[in-house]
Design a protein around this motif. Structure first.
Motif, PDB file in Angstrom:
ATOM      1  N   ALA A  48      61.629  38.065  54.480  1.00 23.07           N
ATOM      2  CA  ALA A  48      61.923  37.407  55.755  1.00 23.07           C
ATOM      3  C   ALA A  48      60.827  37.628  56.795  1.00 23.07           C
ATOM      4  O   ALA A  48      61.004  37.264  57.958  1.00 23.07           O
ATOM      5  CB  ALA A  48      63.263  37.899  56.301  1.00 23.07           C
ATOM      6  N   GLY A  49      59.700  38.231  56.390  1.00 23.72           N
ATOM      7  CA  GLY A  49      58.574  38.389  57.296  1.00 23.72           C
ATOM      8  C   GLY A  49      58.498  39.715  58.018  1.00 23.72           C
ATOM      9  O   GLY A  49      57.658  39.902  58.900  1.00 23.72           O
ATOM     10  N   TYR A  50      59.364  40.667  57.658  1.00 19.55           N
ATOM     11  CA  TYR A  50      59.322  42.000  58.269  1.00 19.55           C
ATOM     12  C   TYR A  50      58.247  42.846  57.582  1.00 19.55           C
ATOM     13  O   TYR A  50      58.028  42.734  56.369  1.00 19.55           O
ATOM     14  CB  TYR A  50      60.667  42.701  58.136  1.00 19.55           C
ATOM     15  N   HIS A  51      57.619  43.734  58.358  1.00 25.60           N
ATOM     16  CA  HIS A  51      56.594  44.636  57.828  1.00 25.60           C
ATOM     17  C   HIS A  51      57.180  46.040  57.678  1.00 25.60           C
ATOM     18  O   HIS A  51      57.788  46.564  58.606  1.00 25.60           O
ATOM     19  CB  HIS A  51      55.392  44.701  58.762  1.00 25.60           C
ATOM     20  N   ALA A  52      56.967  46.657  56.517  1.00 27.25           N
ATOM     21  CA  ALA A  52      57.431  48.024  56.278  1.00 27.25           C
ATOM     22  C   ALA A  52      56.407  49.012  56.823  1.00 27.25           C
ATOM     23  O   ALA A  52      55.244  48.997  56.417  1.00 27.25           O
ATOM     24  CB  ALA A  52      57.647  48.258  54.792  1.00 27.25           C
ATOM     25  N   ILE A  53      56.836  49.864  57.748  1.00 29.25           N
ATOM     26  CA  ILE A  53      55.975  50.891  58.335  1.00 29.25           C
ATOM     27  C   ILE A  53      56.589  52.244  58.004  1.00 29.25           C
ATOM     28  O   ILE A  53      57.734  52.518  58.357  1.00 29.25           O
ATOM     29  CB  ILE A  53      55.866  50.745  59.866  1.00 29.25           C
ATOM     30  N   ASP A  54      55.837  53.098  57.313  1.00 25.58           N
ATOM     31  CA  ASP A  54      56.356  54.427  56.990  1.00 25.58           C
ATOM     32  C   ASP A  54      55.883  55.416  58.049  1.00 25.58           C
ATOM     33  O   ASP A  54      54.790  55.952  57.987  1.00 25.58           O
ATOM     34  CB  ASP A  54      55.946  54.877  55.580  1.00 25.58           C
ATOM     35  N   PHE A  55      56.749  55.618  59.043  1.00 24.92           N
ATOM     36  CA  PHE A  55      56.478  56.580  60.103  1.00 24.92           C
ATOM     37  C   PHE A  55      56.750  57.994  59.581  1.00 24.92           C
ATOM     38  O   PHE A  55      56.866  58.224  58.382  1.00 24.92           O
ATOM     39  CB  PHE A  55      57.361  56.283  61.320  1.00 24.92           C
ATOM     40  N   GLN A  56      56.890  58.938  60.501  1.00 22.16           N
ATOM     41  CA  GLN A  56      57.207  60.305  60.103  1.00 22.16           C
ATOM     42  C   GLN A  56      58.493  60.344  59.281  1.00 22.16           C
ATOM     43  O   GLN A  56      59.426  59.579  59.536  1.00 22.16           O
ATOM     44  CB  GLN A  56      57.371  61.182  61.346  1.00 22.16           C
ATOM     45  N   PRO A  57      58.558  61.233  58.299  1.00 25.32           N
ATOM     46  CA  PRO A  57      59.748  61.303  57.443  1.00 25.32           C
ATOM     47  C   PRO A  57      60.929  61.958  58.141  1.00 25.32           C
ATOM     48  O   PRO A  57      60.771  62.629  59.163  1.00 25.32           O
ATOM     49  CB  PRO A  57      59.276  62.163  56.272  1.00 25.32           C
ATOM     50  N   ASN A  58      62.105  61.743  57.581  1.00 24.95           N
ATOM     51  CA  ASN A  58      63.299  62.454  58.021  1.00 24.95           C
ATOM     52  C   ASN A  58      63.329  63.793  57.287  1.00 24.95           C
ATOM     53  O   ASN A  58      63.171  63.842  56.060  1.00 24.95           O
ATOM     54  CB  ASN A  58      64.543  61.627  57.672  1.00 24.95           C
TER      55      ASN A  58
ATOM     56  N   TYR B 192      51.472  38.709  62.381  1.00 27.72           N
ATOM     57  CA  TYR B 192      50.449  38.931  61.354  1.00 27.72           C
ATOM     58  C   TYR B 192      49.644  40.200  61.635  1.00 27.72           C
ATOM     59  O   TYR B 192      49.303  40.961  60.723  1.00 27.72           O
ATOM     60  CB  TYR B 192      49.524  37.712  61.284  1.00 27.72           C
ATOM     61  N   ILE B 193      49.340  40.436  62.919  1.00 25.63           N
ATOM     62  CA  ILE B 193      48.514  41.601  63.266  1.00 25.63           C
ATOM     63  C   ILE B 193      49.353  42.811  63.663  1.00 25.63           C
ATOM     64  O   ILE B 193      48.801  43.867  63.966  1.00 25.63           O
ATOM     65  CB  ILE B 193      47.535  41.256  64.406  1.00 25.63           C
ATOM     66  N   LEU B 194      50.687  42.667  63.641  1.00 31.04           N
ATOM     67  CA  LEU B 194      51.558  43.745  64.112  1.00 31.04           C
ATOM     68  C   LEU B 194      51.332  45.068  63.371  1.00 31.04           C
ATOM     69  O   LEU B 194      51.233  46.123  64.024  1.00 31.04           O
ATOM     70  CB  LEU B 194      53.025  43.316  64.002  1.00 31.04           C
ATOM     71  N   PRO B 195      51.268  45.100  62.023  1.00 27.22           N
ATOM     72  CA  PRO B 195      51.068  46.394  61.350  1.00 27.22           C
ATOM     73  C   PRO B 195      49.796  47.115  61.789  1.00 27.22           C
ATOM     74  O   PRO B 195      49.793  48.337  61.978  1.00 27.22           O
ATOM     75  CB  PRO B 195      51.003  46.014  59.863  1.00 27.22           C
ATOM     76  N   THR B 196      48.714  46.347  61.978  1.00 27.70           N
ATOM     77  CA  THR B 196      47.454  46.947  62.418  1.00 27.70           C
ATOM     78  C   THR B 196      47.589  47.518  63.824  1.00 27.70           C
ATOM     79  O   THR B 196      47.116  48.626  64.110  1.00 27.70           O
ATOM     80  CB  THR B 196      46.333  45.903  62.389  1.00 27.70           C
TER      81      THR B 196
END
Length: 411
Positions: free
Chosen positions: A195-205, A387-391
Motif C-alpha cells: 500500500a506504499g508504506y515504508h518499513a523503518i527499523d528504529f530502536q528495538p523494544n 518517495y524520499i521519506l525513508p531517506t
C-alpha cells in the motif's frame, strides 16, 4: 445506502487522494458509512462506540484504558476510533491518534541548538520548514502493536485489513494528514508495503522473559553471573537511604506538578521524542486502571527524587513513563535501581514477561533484556515526498551506539 454521497470508490479514493486537495468530510462522526463490502463508523470518543467495542483481553484496546488517554488531554494529540461492521455486527476496531509534530522540537540536538557542522545546519533548515500532522495507527504512549481487535473469521481478516487501508487513505484526506504511521510491527507487513508504506527499523523494544524458576528477586540475582550480581548489589548500596513508595491516587494528585517536572527533565534529554505526557496522564491512568497501573516514587527523606510507572497487561508488565532529577540519578544510580525494582515487581506479580520499551538500550540489556526488532511503517500523502521519506527519516534519525550485555550464567 448510496455510498457516492459519503465515500468515493476505492479507485477514486486512492488515486485522487494523491493528486487532488482534501475534500469535505466523508466520515461524519458517529454515523455508519458503507464501503468495500462493510460498514464503518468513525468517531472521536470511545464512549460513543463502547457498547459495540468488543475488545479482546488486551488492556490497551479496552474502553477504560482508552478513556484514560482521552481524559489526560495531552497537548497536540487527538483520538479517533474506527469500527467495522458486517451484517450489522461489529467485527473489528482500530484506535487512531492524530498528532501534530515539529521535527525541530522533537530532535534534541535541534531543540537545544546544538549545531556543530554543515549537516546539523541542513537538518535544522529542513526541520524548520513547518509542522507535520500524523495519523498514527497505534499508540504513542507504548511500544508495541496495541491498536486493533478483530472478531471476523481468520480467513477474512486479510481482506478486512486491505479494505481498512483504503478507508484510512480517505480519512487521512478528511483530517488533513501529511504522514500516516503504523506503529511497532514485530515483523515485516507485506500488505502495508504493497500500500506504499515504508518499513523503518528504529530502536528495538527491550523485553525480558521471566523464568518460571524465579519465585523471588533473589532467584533472579542468583541466575546472574558473579560479575553482574556484584554490580547489582553495588547499585543497591547506593540507594540504601532512598525510599521507594507506591503512590495511591490521592498522592499522585498531590505530587502532580513535581511528577510532571521530573518527567520533563528526562524527556528533554532524549535524542528524539514526539510526545510529552500531559500533567493529568498519571492521575487518569491510576483512576481508570487501579491496581494495573503502578506509580512508584523515590524519596530521600521528604524530597522527591524520581518516579517510574508500570502497567500490568495480563501476564506482561510494561514499563511506562518515568522521571528523575539528573543530579540524583548520577549520585544514586536511580535509573538502574528502577529497572531492578520493575523486575522485582514483575516477579511478585507472577508475570511472564517485562517490556522496558526503547531507549537506554545497553543498561536495559545489562539487567537481562533482549532487543526485539520492531518496524514503524510510514507513508506520506504526497507521492513525491513519500518517495524520499525513508531517506529524510534516516537523515534526521539520532543514532545510539550500544553493546549488548549478557548478565546471566550460561548453563
Amino acid at each position: 445506502m448510496n455510498t457516492s454521497d459519503t465515500l468515493e470508490s476505492p479507485q477514486r479514493c486512492t488515486i485522487q487522494s494523491m493528486f487532488h486537495p482534501f475534500k469535505p468530510k466523508s466520515f461524519p462522526f458517529g454515523k455508519k458509512v458503507a464501503a468495500e463490502g462493510y460498514e464503518w463508523m468513525y468517531t472521536d470518543r470511545i464512549q460513543q462506540v463502547e457498547a459495540q467495542w468488543l475488545a479482546s483481553d488486551n488492556l490497551y484496546v479496552q474502553p477504560h484504558y482508552l478513556q484514560a488517554l482521552e481524559d489526560a488531554k495531552t497537548t497536540g494529540l487527538d483520538f479517533r476510533y474506527l469500527l467495522m461492521f458486517k451484517n450489522g455486527q461489529p467485527i473489528g476496531g482500530i484506535t487512531l491518534q492524530l498528532l501534530t509534530v515539529s521535527a525541530a522540537h522533537s530532535i534534541r540536538s535541534l531543540r537545544q541548538g546544538e549545531i556543530r557542522d554543515f549537516w546539523d545546519r541542513l537538518k535544522f533548515l529542513l526541520a524548520s520548514w513547518g509542522k507535520y500532522r500524523f495519523m498514527i495507527w497505534g499508540n504513542m504512549f507504548l511500544t508495541g502493536q496495541y491498536n486493533q481487535w478483530w472478531k471476523a473469521p481468520e480467513d477474512e481478516i486479510p481482506a478486512l485489513q486491505s479494505a481498512t487501508l483504503k478507508v484510512l487513505n480517505c480519512i487521512a484526506r478528511q483530517e488533513k494528514i501529511q504522514i500516516l504511521m503504523a506503529r511497532d510491527c514485530f515483523e515485516r507487513d507485506q500488505p502495508l508495503e504493497n500500500a506504499g508504506y515504508h518499513a523503518i527499523d528504529f530502536q528495538p523494544n527491550m523485553c525480558m522473559d521471566l523464568s518460571k524458576d524465579w519465585k523471588s528477586f533473589e532467584d533472579y540475582l542468583n541466575a546472574m553471573s558473579s560479575k553482574y550480581r556484584v554490580r547489582a548489589r553495588r547499585a543497591f548500596k547506593k540507594t540504601e537511604g532512598i525510599i521507594f513508595k507506591e503512590l495511591d491516587l490521592r498522592q499522585i494528585e498531590l505530587f502532580a506538578d513535581d511528577l510532571n517536572t521530573l518527567h520533563h527533565s528526562v524527556v528533554e534529554q532524549a535524542d528524539f521524542n514526539m510526545l510529552w505526557a500531559g500533567k493529568n496522564y498519571f492521575v487518569q491512568l491510576k483512576e481508570q486502571l487501579g491496581a494495573d497501573f503502578c506509580l512508584t516514587a523515590c524519596f530521600e527523606k521528604e524530597r522527591l527524587l524520581g518516579f517510574y510507572t508500570t502497567i500490568r497487561n495480563g501476564k506482561e508488565l510494561d514499563a511506562n513513563f518515568l522521571g528523575f532529577d539528573p543530579k540524583a540519578n548520577r549520585e544514586y544510580q536511580l535509573y538502574l535501581a528502577m529497572l531492578y525494582k520493575m523486575i522485582e515487581q514483575a516477579i511478585v506479580l507472577r508475570c511472564e514477561k517485562i517490556c522496558f520499551a526503547r531507549t537506554a538500550l545497553e543498561i536495559k540489556s545489562s539487567v537481562g533484556a533482549l532487543a526485539q526488532k520492531t518496524y514503524i511503517y510510514l507513508k506520506h500523502t504526497n507521492p513525491l515526498l513519500n518517495y524520499i521519506l525513508p531517506t529524510a527519516v534516516r537523515f534526521g534519525e539520532p543514532k545510539e551506539e550500544w553493546v549488548p550485555r549478557h548478565p546471566f550464567r550460561e548453563d
